[in-house]
Write a protein that holds these residues in place. Sequence first.
Motif, PDB file in Angstrom:
ATOM      1  N   ARG A 128      21.766  25.648 -33.488  1.00 16.94           N
ATOM      2  CA  ARG A 128      22.316  24.433 -34.102  1.00 16.94           C
ATOM      3  C   ARG A 128      21.196  23.604 -34.747  1.00 16.94           C
ATOM      4  NH1 ARG A 128      23.972  19.275 -32.149  1.00 16.94           N
ATOM      5  NH2 ARG A 128      25.689  18.532 -33.418  1.00 16.94           N
ATOM      6  N   GLN A 129      20.080  23.489 -34.051  1.00 12.16           N
ATOM      7  CA  GLN A 129      18.943  22.743 -34.598  1.00 12.16           C
ATOM      8  C   GLN A 129      18.482  23.342 -35.916  1.00 12.16           C
ATOM      9  OE1 GLN A 129      19.360  19.855 -32.992  1.00 12.16           O
ATOM     10  NE2 GLN A 129      17.313  19.684 -33.902  1.00 12.16           N
ATOM     11  N   GLN A 130      18.422  24.694 -35.948  1.00 10.14           N
ATOM     12  CA  GLN A 130      17.977  25.360 -37.189  1.00 10.14           C
ATOM     13  C   GLN A 130      18.978  25.112 -38.321  1.00 10.14           C
ATOM     14  OE1 GLN A 130      17.559  29.424 -35.981  1.00 10.14           O
ATOM     15  NE2 GLN A 130      15.722  29.028 -34.758  1.00 10.14           N
ATOM     16  N   PRO A 136      22.217  25.346 -28.737  1.00 14.80           N
ATOM     17  CA  PRO A 136      21.394  24.235 -29.227  1.00 14.80           C
ATOM     18  C   PRO A 136      20.298  24.648 -30.191  1.00 14.80           C
ATOM     19  CG  PRO A 136      21.802  23.985 -26.889  1.00 14.80           C
ATOM     20  CD  PRO A 136      22.422  25.293 -27.291  1.00 14.80           C
ATOM     21  N   GLN A 137      19.616  25.773 -29.891  1.00 10.86           N
ATOM     22  CA  GLN A 137      18.494  26.163 -30.750  1.00 10.86           C
ATOM     23  C   GLN A 137      18.971  26.562 -32.153  1.00 10.86           C
ATOM     24  OE1 GLN A 137      16.212  29.319 -29.061  1.00 10.86           O
ATOM     25  NE2 GLN A 137      14.490  28.958 -30.437  1.00 10.86           N
ATOM     26  N   ALA A 173      18.591  21.680 -39.640  1.00 17.05           N
ATOM     27  CA  ALA A 173      17.407  21.564 -40.500  1.00 17.05           C
ATOM     28  C   ALA A 173      17.725  22.078 -41.913  1.00 17.05           C
ATOM     29  CB  ALA A 173      16.239  22.341 -39.884  1.00 17.05           C
TER      30      ALA A 173
END
Length: 272
Positions: free
Chosen positions: A235-237, A232-233, A240
């Motif tokens: 993927r978030q980056q 998840p982390q 962005a």
Amino acid sequence: MPSLTLDTPELAEQYDRVSDLQYEHGQHLLNALQLKPGETLLDVGCGTGRLTAFAARHFIGPTGRVLGIDPLPLRIDIGRRRAEELGLAQLSFNVGQAEALHAVADASADAVVLNSVYHWLPDKAPALAEAIRVLKPGGRIAISSASRERPHDVQRLVSEVLAEAGLGRGQGSGSTPHKVSFGELAFQLESAGFHVDEIRLRRFADRFADADSVLAFNQSSSFGNFLGEFLPQVRQQLIARFNERLQAHRDERGILLHRNLLFAVAHKPATR
Ligand SMILES: C[S@@+](CC[C@H](N)C(=O)[O-])C[C@H]1O[C@@H](n2cnc3c(N)ncnc32)[C@H](O)[C@@H]1O
């Protein structure tokens, strides 16, 4: 390999709301199939069944039969609800996969459609073998698929983001993981026993209000597989970075992205 376990009720409902692009270009496929009232149509990978219901209402009518098949039960539920709400007795839905159309008898369908599904299939041969099995002699198939030669803008942006982050692409992940070239599609259809009538590449210019709409479209169209292989982390980056790149496609009317799709029409020979 795309996962069929990442779908959620929210993604399924969202797909039903935001899938105008698939719904609209799917109508080109239905037109190309030259459907007639009273025929039997199979919509393989039907999703939430918007196009399936359109075919049942506007092409096949009450004297025919339309069956939608999809591996995602949450999307099949939405299709069934729609059939009931619209009172379409000729329309039904089953959970199932293109590679194993167990619910469908040999030589029982006049036409088969796969709209924005083919590029999700890791192995085309079993799916085409099933399609030709269920078609009557002379029966037609229509397929829309992402093109390997001309990837969608979104796919190019994702590849750039991953390259910039030094990350490889997991096998079969993304929004069009198993796209095909013009030649591959022709070869696959002919190898399965179809006669190819037409394959053409069409370009679509899609407008999105903002980056969130682009993301919603891709997440729900990929049933959770859009960059879904990353933690998840990470993927978030990546998302962005993806959003930043989208800004280059922005003008006063929103975000403009192009998709290129191969459209194929073929038929099962009357005698094989
Ligand atoms: C972008 S959606 C297209 C849905 C629908 N055809 C439409 O026009 O709105 C892709 C669909 O392919 C389906 N799919 C993925 N793998 C499949 C498989 N092996 N067999 C059949 N359908 C599959 C997914 O479940 C999903 O509903």
